[in-house]
Write an enzyme that holds these catalytic residues in place. Structure first.
Site, short mmCIF file in Angstrom:
data_model
loop_
_atom_site.label_atom_id
_atom_site.label_comp_id
_atom_site.label_asym_id
_atom_site.label_seq_id
_atom_site.Cartn_x
_atom_site.Cartn_y
_atom_site.Cartn_z
N HIS A 1 0.82 -1.21 0.00
CA HIS A 1 0.00 0.00 0.00
C HIS A 1 0.85 1.26 0.00
CE1 HIS A 1 -3.60 2.16 0.06
NE2 HIS A 1 -4.09 1.85 1.24
N ASP B 1 -2.27 2.28 -4.46
CA ASP B 1 -3.47 2.72 -3.76
C ASP B 1 -4.62 1.74 -4.01
OD1 ASP B 1 -2.25 4.98 -2.73
OD2 ASP B 1 -2.73 6.19 -4.50
#
Length: 409
Positions: free
Chosen positions: A372, A376
Protein backbone atom coordinates in the site's frame (compact mmCIF):
# COMPACT_ATOMS: atom_id res chain seq x y z
CA UNK A 1 48.45 -34.79 -9.14
CA UNK A 2 46.20 -33.45 -6.40
CA UNK A 3 43.43 -31.18 -7.67
CA UNK A 4 41.86 -28.75 -5.20
CA UNK A 5 38.14 -28.32 -5.86
CA UNK A 6 36.82 -24.94 -4.82
CA UNK A 7 33.26 -23.72 -4.41
CA UNK A 8 32.25 -21.94 -7.62
CA UNK A 9 30.21 -18.76 -7.42
CA UNK A 10 26.49 -19.54 -7.93
CA UNK A 11 25.71 -15.86 -8.46
CA UNK A 12 27.09 -12.36 -8.21
CA UNK A 13 25.64 -11.56 -4.78
CA UNK A 14 26.29 -14.95 -3.13
CA UNK A 15 29.32 -15.10 -0.83
CA UNK A 16 28.66 -18.37 1.01
CA UNK A 17 27.04 -21.75 0.42
CA UNK A 18 26.20 -24.70 2.64
CA UNK A 19 27.06 -28.34 1.98
CA UNK A 20 23.60 -29.90 1.93
CA UNK A 21 24.51 -33.49 0.97
CA UNK A 22 27.64 -35.30 -0.13
CA UNK A 23 26.69 -37.69 -2.93
CA UNK A 24 29.98 -39.59 -2.60
CA UNK A 25 32.04 -40.87 0.32
CA UNK A 26 35.59 -40.08 1.33
CA UNK A 27 37.95 -42.31 -0.69
CA UNK A 28 35.51 -42.97 -3.55
CA UNK A 29 36.65 -42.90 -7.15
CA UNK A 30 34.71 -40.21 -9.05
CA UNK A 31 34.37 -39.51 -12.75
CA UNK A 32 34.77 -36.06 -14.29
CA UNK A 33 31.47 -34.10 -14.28
CA UNK A 34 29.90 -36.59 -11.84
CA UNK A 35 27.69 -34.87 -9.27
CA UNK A 36 29.54 -35.18 -5.97
CA UNK A 37 27.53 -32.84 -3.71
CA UNK A 38 24.43 -30.69 -3.41
CA UNK A 39 25.11 -27.19 -2.11
CA UNK A 40 22.54 -24.73 -0.82
CA UNK A 41 22.76 -21.02 -1.45
CA UNK A 42 20.22 -18.53 -0.19
CA UNK A 43 18.51 -18.67 -3.58
CA UNK A 44 18.76 -22.25 -4.87
CA UNK A 45 20.12 -25.75 -4.39
CA UNK A 46 22.78 -26.64 -6.96
CA UNK A 47 24.80 -29.73 -7.81
CA UNK A 48 28.59 -29.61 -7.57
CA UNK A 49 30.23 -31.63 -10.40
CA UNK A 50 33.67 -33.21 -10.14
CA UNK A 51 36.28 -31.25 -12.11
CA UNK A 52 38.34 -34.36 -12.87
CA UNK A 53 38.41 -38.13 -12.39
CA UNK A 54 40.21 -39.64 -9.41
CA UNK A 55 40.06 -40.55 -5.72
CA UNK A 56 38.23 -37.92 -3.68
CA UNK A 57 39.08 -36.66 -0.22
CA UNK A 58 36.37 -34.59 1.47
CA UNK A 59 37.37 -31.43 3.29
CA UNK A 60 33.98 -30.26 4.57
CA UNK A 61 31.13 -31.88 6.45
CA UNK A 62 27.45 -31.85 5.58
CA UNK A 63 25.88 -28.74 7.06
CA UNK A 64 29.12 -26.72 6.94
CA UNK A 65 28.90 -23.15 5.66
CA UNK A 66 31.69 -22.66 3.12
CA UNK A 67 32.83 -19.43 1.52
CA UNK A 68 32.74 -19.16 -2.27
CA UNK A 69 36.27 -20.04 -3.47
CA UNK A 70 37.10 -22.23 -0.47
CA UNK A 71 38.46 -25.76 -0.99
CA UNK A 72 35.82 -28.41 -0.24
CA UNK A 73 37.57 -31.55 -1.50
CA UNK A 74 40.74 -32.92 -3.09
CA UNK A 75 40.85 -35.21 -6.13
CA UNK A 76 43.90 -37.40 -6.74
CA UNK A 77 43.90 -37.45 -10.55
CA UNK A 78 46.86 -39.85 -10.68
CA UNK A 79 44.90 -42.62 -8.93
CA UNK A 80 43.88 -45.49 -11.19
CA UNK A 81 40.24 -46.39 -11.52
CA UNK A 82 39.56 -49.59 -9.58
CA UNK A 83 38.80 -52.49 -11.91
CA UNK A 84 36.50 -54.20 -9.45
CA UNK A 85 35.98 -55.01 -5.82
CA UNK A 86 39.13 -56.32 -4.20
CA UNK A 87 38.77 -59.73 -2.51
CA UNK A 88 38.12 -59.33 1.15
CA UNK A 89 40.60 -60.89 3.54
CA UNK A 90 39.25 -63.78 5.58
CA UNK A 91 38.52 -62.68 9.09
CA UNK A 92 39.11 -65.34 11.71
CA UNK A 93 36.97 -65.26 14.78
CA UNK A 94 38.80 -64.21 17.90
CA UNK A 95 38.05 -65.97 21.12
CA UNK A 96 36.16 -63.66 23.38
CA UNK A 97 37.98 -62.86 26.57
CA UNK A 98 36.10 -63.75 29.72
CA UNK A 99 34.32 -60.78 31.11
CA UNK A 100 35.29 -59.65 34.55
CA UNK A 101 32.41 -59.82 36.93
CA UNK A 102 31.22 -56.34 37.67
CA UNK A 103 31.28 -55.40 41.32
CA UNK A 104 27.86 -55.47 42.84
CA UNK A 105 26.47 -52.08 43.58
CA UNK A 106 25.74 -51.36 47.17
CA UNK A 107 22.11 -52.14 47.81
CA UNK A 108 20.04 -49.10 48.70
CA UNK A 109 17.48 -49.34 51.35
CA UNK A 110 14.05 -48.36 50.04
CA UNK A 111 11.28 -47.33 52.32
CA UNK A 112 8.45 -49.87 52.21
CA UNK A 113 5.39 -48.78 50.19
CA UNK A 114 2.33 -48.08 52.29
CA UNK A 115 0.27 -51.19 52.77
CA UNK A 116 -2.80 -51.37 50.55
CA UNK A 117 -6.13 -52.05 52.15
CA UNK A 118 -9.70 -52.48 50.98
CA UNK A 119 -10.07 -48.70 51.30
CA UNK A 120 -7.19 -47.80 48.97
CA UNK A 121 -8.54 -45.65 46.07
CA UNK A 122 -12.10 -46.39 47.17
CA UNK A 123 -14.16 -43.20 47.03
CA UNK A 124 -16.59 -42.18 49.65
CA UNK A 125 -20.22 -41.90 48.43
CA UNK A 126 -19.96 -38.11 48.14
CA UNK A 127 -16.62 -38.44 46.31
CA UNK A 128 -18.09 -41.08 43.99
CA UNK A 129 -20.88 -38.72 42.89
CA UNK A 130 -18.42 -35.90 42.15
CA UNK A 131 -16.08 -38.20 40.21
CA UNK A 132 -18.96 -39.52 38.13
CA UNK A 133 -19.99 -35.96 37.25
CA UNK A 134 -16.41 -35.17 36.19
CA UNK A 135 -16.07 -38.49 34.35
CA UNK A 136 -12.91 -39.31 36.33
CA UNK A 137 -11.92 -42.86 37.28
CA UNK A 138 -11.03 -43.48 40.96
CA UNK A 139 -7.90 -45.31 39.77
CA UNK A 140 -6.56 -41.98 38.46
CA UNK A 141 -6.56 -40.40 41.96
CA UNK A 142 -4.41 -40.93 45.01
CA UNK A 143 -6.66 -40.77 48.07
CA UNK A 144 -5.61 -38.76 51.09
CA UNK A 145 -8.03 -40.40 53.53
CA UNK A 146 -7.34 -43.20 55.98
CA UNK A 147 -5.94 -46.27 54.23
CA UNK A 148 -5.82 -44.36 50.89
CA UNK A 149 -9.56 -43.70 50.70
CA UNK A 150 -10.64 -40.95 48.27
CA UNK A 151 -12.33 -38.17 50.17
CA UNK A 152 -14.80 -35.55 48.98
CA UNK A 153 -11.99 -32.95 48.95
CA UNK A 154 -9.86 -35.26 46.78
CA UNK A 155 -12.73 -35.51 44.29
CA UNK A 156 -13.42 -31.75 44.31
CA UNK A 157 -9.73 -30.97 43.63
CA UNK A 158 -9.29 -33.68 41.00
CA UNK A 159 -8.87 -32.61 37.36
CA UNK A 160 -9.51 -34.76 34.30
CA UNK A 161 -6.44 -36.43 32.86
CA UNK A 162 -5.14 -34.88 29.65
CA UNK A 163 -4.28 -38.34 28.37
CA UNK A 164 -1.60 -40.88 29.11
CA UNK A 165 0.74 -42.34 26.46
CA UNK A 166 -0.55 -45.80 25.54
CA UNK A 167 2.29 -47.27 23.51
CA UNK A 168 2.11 -45.01 20.44
CA UNK A 169 5.21 -43.36 19.02
CA UNK A 170 6.18 -40.08 20.71
CA UNK A 171 9.53 -39.49 19.01
CA UNK A 172 10.77 -36.24 17.54
CA UNK A 173 13.50 -35.26 15.13
CA UNK A 174 15.56 -32.08 15.02
CA UNK A 175 17.02 -31.14 11.64
CA UNK A 176 18.72 -28.00 10.48
CA UNK A 177 16.86 -25.88 7.95
CA UNK A 178 18.57 -25.60 4.58
CA UNK A 179 20.12 -22.28 3.67
CA UNK A 180 17.41 -21.85 1.03
CA UNK A 181 14.60 -22.46 3.53
CA UNK A 182 16.23 -20.08 6.06
CA UNK A 183 16.50 -17.39 3.38
CA UNK A 184 12.86 -17.90 2.35
CA UNK A 185 11.82 -17.55 6.00
CA UNK A 186 13.89 -14.40 6.37
CA UNK A 187 12.40 -12.85 3.23
CA UNK A 188 8.83 -13.68 4.24
CA UNK A 189 9.26 -12.11 7.68
CA UNK A 190 10.93 -9.10 6.05
CA UNK A 191 8.02 -8.72 3.63
CA UNK A 192 5.52 -8.76 6.50
CA UNK A 193 7.51 -6.30 8.62
CA UNK A 194 8.75 -3.86 5.98
CA UNK A 195 5.77 -3.46 3.66
CA UNK A 196 2.30 -2.03 4.19
CA UNK A 197 0.73 -5.22 2.84
CA UNK A 198 -2.98 -5.43 2.16
CA UNK A 199 -5.03 -8.02 0.27
CA UNK A 200 -8.08 -7.50 -1.91
CA UNK A 201 -10.29 -10.34 -3.20
CA UNK A 202 -12.57 -11.11 -6.10
CA UNK A 203 -14.08 -14.15 -7.80
CA UNK A 204 -13.81 -15.27 -11.40
CA UNK A 205 -16.25 -17.25 -13.52
CA UNK A 206 -14.07 -19.58 -15.61
CA UNK A 207 -16.84 -20.90 -17.85
CA UNK A 208 -15.45 -19.31 -21.01
CA UNK A 209 -11.87 -20.34 -20.25
CA UNK A 210 -13.05 -23.92 -19.76
CA UNK A 211 -14.94 -23.82 -23.07
CA UNK A 212 -11.83 -22.64 -24.94
CA UNK A 213 -9.64 -25.28 -23.29
CA UNK A 214 -12.16 -28.02 -24.08
CA UNK A 215 -12.49 -26.92 -27.68
CA UNK A 216 -8.82 -26.41 -28.51
CA UNK A 217 -6.72 -28.42 -26.05
CA UNK A 218 -6.37 -31.48 -28.30
CA UNK A 219 -5.40 -29.44 -31.36
CA UNK A 220 -3.01 -27.38 -29.21
CA UNK A 221 -1.41 -30.57 -27.87
CA UNK A 222 -1.08 -32.07 -31.35
CA UNK A 223 0.39 -28.90 -32.84
CA UNK A 224 2.75 -27.81 -30.05
CA UNK A 225 3.22 -30.85 -27.82
CA UNK A 226 2.04 -28.80 -24.83
CA UNK A 227 -0.98 -28.77 -22.58
CA UNK A 228 -3.26 -25.75 -22.74
CA UNK A 229 -3.43 -24.96 -19.02
CA UNK A 230 -4.87 -22.22 -16.87
CA UNK A 231 -1.49 -20.55 -16.29
CA UNK A 232 -1.26 -19.18 -19.84
CA UNK A 233 -4.72 -17.58 -19.52
CA UNK A 234 -3.86 -16.11 -16.10
CA UNK A 235 -0.47 -14.86 -17.28
CA UNK A 236 -2.06 -13.16 -20.29
CA UNK A 237 -4.76 -11.61 -18.08
CA UNK A 238 -2.12 -10.40 -15.60
CA UNK A 239 0.15 -8.81 -18.22
CA UNK A 240 -2.85 -7.01 -19.72
CA UNK A 241 -3.87 -5.72 -16.27
CA UNK A 242 -0.29 -4.65 -15.46
CA UNK A 243 -0.21 -2.52 -18.60
CA UNK A 244 -3.51 -0.91 -17.57
CA UNK A 245 -2.31 -0.32 -13.99
CA UNK A 246 1.49 0.17 -14.18
CA UNK A 247 1.85 1.04 -10.48
CA UNK A 248 1.24 -2.64 -9.68
CA UNK A 249 4.25 -3.40 -11.91
CA UNK A 250 6.58 -1.09 -10.00
CA UNK A 251 8.57 -1.23 -6.77
CA UNK A 252 10.08 1.02 -4.12
CA UNK A 253 13.82 1.69 -3.90
CA UNK A 254 14.43 3.97 -0.94
CA UNK A 255 12.73 7.26 -1.73
CA UNK A 256 12.21 6.38 -5.39
CA UNK A 257 9.69 4.39 -7.40
CA UNK A 258 11.00 2.15 -10.16
CA UNK A 259 8.45 1.57 -12.94
CA UNK A 260 8.97 -1.11 -15.59
CA UNK A 261 7.73 -1.15 -19.17
CA UNK A 262 8.08 -4.95 -19.31
CA UNK A 263 6.39 -7.76 -17.37
CA UNK A 264 8.75 -10.36 -15.91
CA UNK A 265 6.32 -12.73 -14.21
CA UNK A 266 7.60 -14.85 -11.30
CA UNK A 267 5.73 -18.14 -11.14
CA UNK A 268 5.76 -19.97 -7.82
CA UNK A 269 6.41 -23.70 -8.32
CA UNK A 270 6.96 -26.47 -5.80
CA UNK A 271 10.27 -28.34 -6.08
CA UNK A 272 11.94 -31.10 -4.04
CA UNK A 273 13.83 -28.47 -2.04
CA UNK A 274 10.80 -26.29 -1.38
CA UNK A 275 9.19 -23.31 -3.06
CA UNK A 276 10.95 -21.96 -6.14
CA UNK A 277 9.98 -18.78 -8.00
CA UNK A 278 11.49 -18.83 -11.51
CA UNK A 279 10.79 -15.92 -13.85
CA UNK A 280 9.05 -15.85 -17.23
CA UNK A 281 10.85 -12.95 -18.97
CA UNK A 282 8.91 -10.41 -21.05
CA UNK A 283 5.71 -12.38 -20.61
CA UNK A 284 3.76 -9.56 -22.29
CA UNK A 285 5.40 -10.47 -25.61
CA UNK A 286 4.78 -14.23 -25.40
CA UNK A 287 1.95 -16.12 -27.04
CA UNK A 288 -0.09 -18.78 -25.27
CA UNK A 289 2.29 -21.38 -26.69
CA UNK A 290 5.34 -19.41 -25.56
CA UNK A 291 4.03 -19.04 -22.00
CA UNK A 292 3.11 -22.74 -21.69
CA UNK A 293 6.51 -23.80 -23.08
CA UNK A 294 8.46 -21.54 -20.74
CA UNK A 295 6.50 -22.50 -17.64
CA UNK A 296 6.95 -26.18 -18.49
CA UNK A 297 10.70 -25.70 -18.99
CA UNK A 298 11.12 -23.91 -15.67
CA UNK A 299 8.92 -26.41 -13.78
CA UNK A 300 11.00 -29.34 -15.09
CA UNK A 301 14.23 -27.61 -14.07
CA UNK A 302 12.82 -26.97 -10.59
CA UNK A 303 11.62 -30.58 -10.27
CA UNK A 304 15.01 -31.96 -11.36
CA UNK A 305 16.97 -29.62 -9.08
CA UNK A 306 18.54 -27.81 -12.05
CA UNK A 307 17.06 -24.38 -11.41
CA UNK A 308 19.71 -21.65 -11.28
CA UNK A 309 19.98 -18.33 -9.52
CA UNK A 310 19.63 -16.55 -12.87
CA UNK A 311 16.31 -18.36 -13.45
CA UNK A 312 14.93 -16.82 -10.24
CA UNK A 313 16.56 -13.39 -10.33
CA UNK A 314 14.38 -10.40 -11.06
CA UNK A 315 10.68 -10.52 -11.64
CA UNK A 316 8.27 -7.59 -11.47
CA UNK A 317 5.12 -9.45 -10.34
CA UNK A 318 4.34 -12.94 -8.99
CA UNK A 319 1.57 -15.46 -9.64
CA UNK A 320 1.08 -18.20 -7.03
CA UNK A 321 -1.30 -21.10 -7.67
CA UNK A 322 -2.33 -22.58 -4.32
CA UNK A 323 -5.34 -24.15 -5.99
CA UNK A 324 -3.28 -27.13 -7.16
CA UNK A 325 -3.01 -28.12 -3.48
CA UNK A 326 -6.72 -27.55 -2.81
CA UNK A 327 -6.59 -24.05 -1.31
CA UNK A 328 -9.94 -22.26 -1.47
CA UNK A 329 -8.78 -18.82 -0.28
CA UNK A 330 -5.55 -17.35 1.07
CA UNK A 331 -3.62 -14.11 1.47
CA UNK A 332 -0.33 -14.59 -0.43
CA UNK A 333 2.76 -12.79 0.85
CA UNK A 334 4.53 -10.30 -1.44
CA UNK A 335 7.77 -11.51 -3.01
CA UNK A 336 10.10 -8.56 -2.22
CA UNK A 337 11.15 -6.21 -3.70
CA UNK A 338 8.03 -6.63 -5.86
CA UNK A 339 4.88 -4.77 -4.92
CA UNK A 340 2.18 -7.30 -5.81
CA UNK A 341 1.34 -11.00 -5.98
CA UNK A 342 -1.75 -12.71 -7.38
CA UNK A 343 -3.05 -15.80 -5.57
CA UNK A 344 -5.00 -18.39 -7.59
CA UNK A 345 -7.16 -20.96 -5.81
CA UNK A 346 -9.13 -24.10 -6.53
CA UNK A 347 -12.05 -24.14 -8.93
CA UNK A 348 -15.39 -25.02 -7.34
CA UNK A 349 -18.73 -25.35 -9.11
CA UNK A 350 -21.07 -23.00 -7.29
CA UNK A 351 -24.53 -21.54 -7.90
CA UNK A 352 -24.36 -17.92 -9.09
CA UNK A 353 -26.85 -15.45 -10.55
CA UNK A 354 -26.51 -14.84 -14.31
CA UNK A 355 -29.05 -12.53 -15.99
CA UNK A 356 -31.50 -13.10 -13.15
CA UNK A 357 -31.16 -16.89 -13.31
CA UNK A 358 -29.37 -19.24 -10.92
CA UNK A 359 -26.76 -21.30 -12.79
CA UNK A 360 -23.90 -23.60 -11.75
CA UNK A 361 -20.52 -22.23 -12.83
CA UNK A 362 -16.82 -23.06 -12.24
CA UNK A 363 -15.76 -20.31 -9.85
CA UNK A 364 -12.38 -19.35 -8.45
CA UNK A 365 -11.51 -16.89 -5.71
CA UNK A 366 -8.51 -14.72 -6.56
CA UNK A 367 -6.50 -12.55 -4.17
CA UNK A 368 -4.13 -9.66 -4.78
CA UNK A 369 -1.70 -8.82 -1.99
CA UNK A 370 -0.04 -5.46 -2.60
CA UNK A 371 2.24 -2.91 -0.98
CA UNK A 372 0.00 0.00 0.00
CA UNK A 373 3.03 2.32 0.19
CA UNK A 374 3.13 2.45 -3.60
CA UNK A 375 -0.23 1.01 -4.75
CA UNK A 376 -3.47 2.72 -3.76
CA UNK A 377 -6.84 1.05 -3.39
CA UNK A 378 -8.06 2.29 -6.76
CA UNK A 379 -5.13 0.67 -8.59
CA UNK A 380 -5.27 -2.57 -6.63
CA UNK A 381 -9.02 -3.08 -7.03
CA UNK A 382 -8.91 -1.93 -10.65
CA UNK A 383 -6.07 -4.34 -11.41
CA UNK A 384 -7.93 -7.32 -9.95
CA UNK A 385 -11.13 -6.35 -11.80
CA UNK A 386 -9.10 -6.17 -15.02
CA UNK A 387 -7.77 -9.69 -14.37
CA UNK A 388 -11.34 -10.87 -13.78
CA UNK A 389 -12.55 -9.22 -16.99
CA UNK A 390 -9.78 -10.81 -19.04
CA UNK A 391 -10.56 -14.29 -17.71
CA UNK A 392 -14.31 -13.95 -18.11
CA UNK A 393 -14.01 -12.57 -21.65
CA UNK A 394 -10.84 -14.31 -22.93
CA UNK A 395 -11.79 -14.45 -26.60
CA UNK A 396 -12.29 -10.70 -26.84
CA UNK A 397 -9.71 -9.37 -24.38
CA UNK A 398 -6.90 -11.95 -24.51
CA UNK A 399 -7.25 -13.40 -28.05
CA UNK A 400 -8.33 -10.41 -30.12
CA UNK A 401 -11.48 -12.32 -31.13
CA UNK A 402 -9.42 -14.97 -32.94
CA UNK A 403 -8.69 -18.00 -30.70
CA UNK A 404 -7.12 -20.08 -33.48
CA UNK A 405 -4.65 -17.35 -34.35
CA UNK A 406 -3.89 -16.66 -30.68
CA UNK A 407 -3.22 -20.36 -30.11
CA UNK A 408 -1.23 -20.60 -33.36
CA UNK A 409 -3.42 -23.39 -34.73
Amino acid sequence: MILEMKVPSPGESIKEVEIATWLVQDGDYVEKDQAIAEVDSDKATLELPAEASGIITLKAEEGDAVAVGAVVCLIDTSAAKPSGDAPKAEVKPVAEAPKAEAPKAEEKKVAPAPEKTYATQAPSPAARKILDEKNIQPSDIVGSGKGGRITKDDAVNATPSMGTPTGGSRGSERTKLSMLRRKVAERLVSAKNETAMLTTFNEVNLTNVNKLRTEFKDAFKDKHGLGLGFMSFFTKAVTRALQLYPDVNSMIDGDHKIAYDFCDISVAVSGPKGLMVPVVRNAETLSFRGIEAEIKRLAIRARDGQITVDDMTGGTFTISNGGVFGSMLSTPIINPPQSGILGMHNIIERPIAVNGQVVIAPMMYVALSYDHRIIDGRESVGFLVAVKEGLENPTELLMDNNPKKALEL
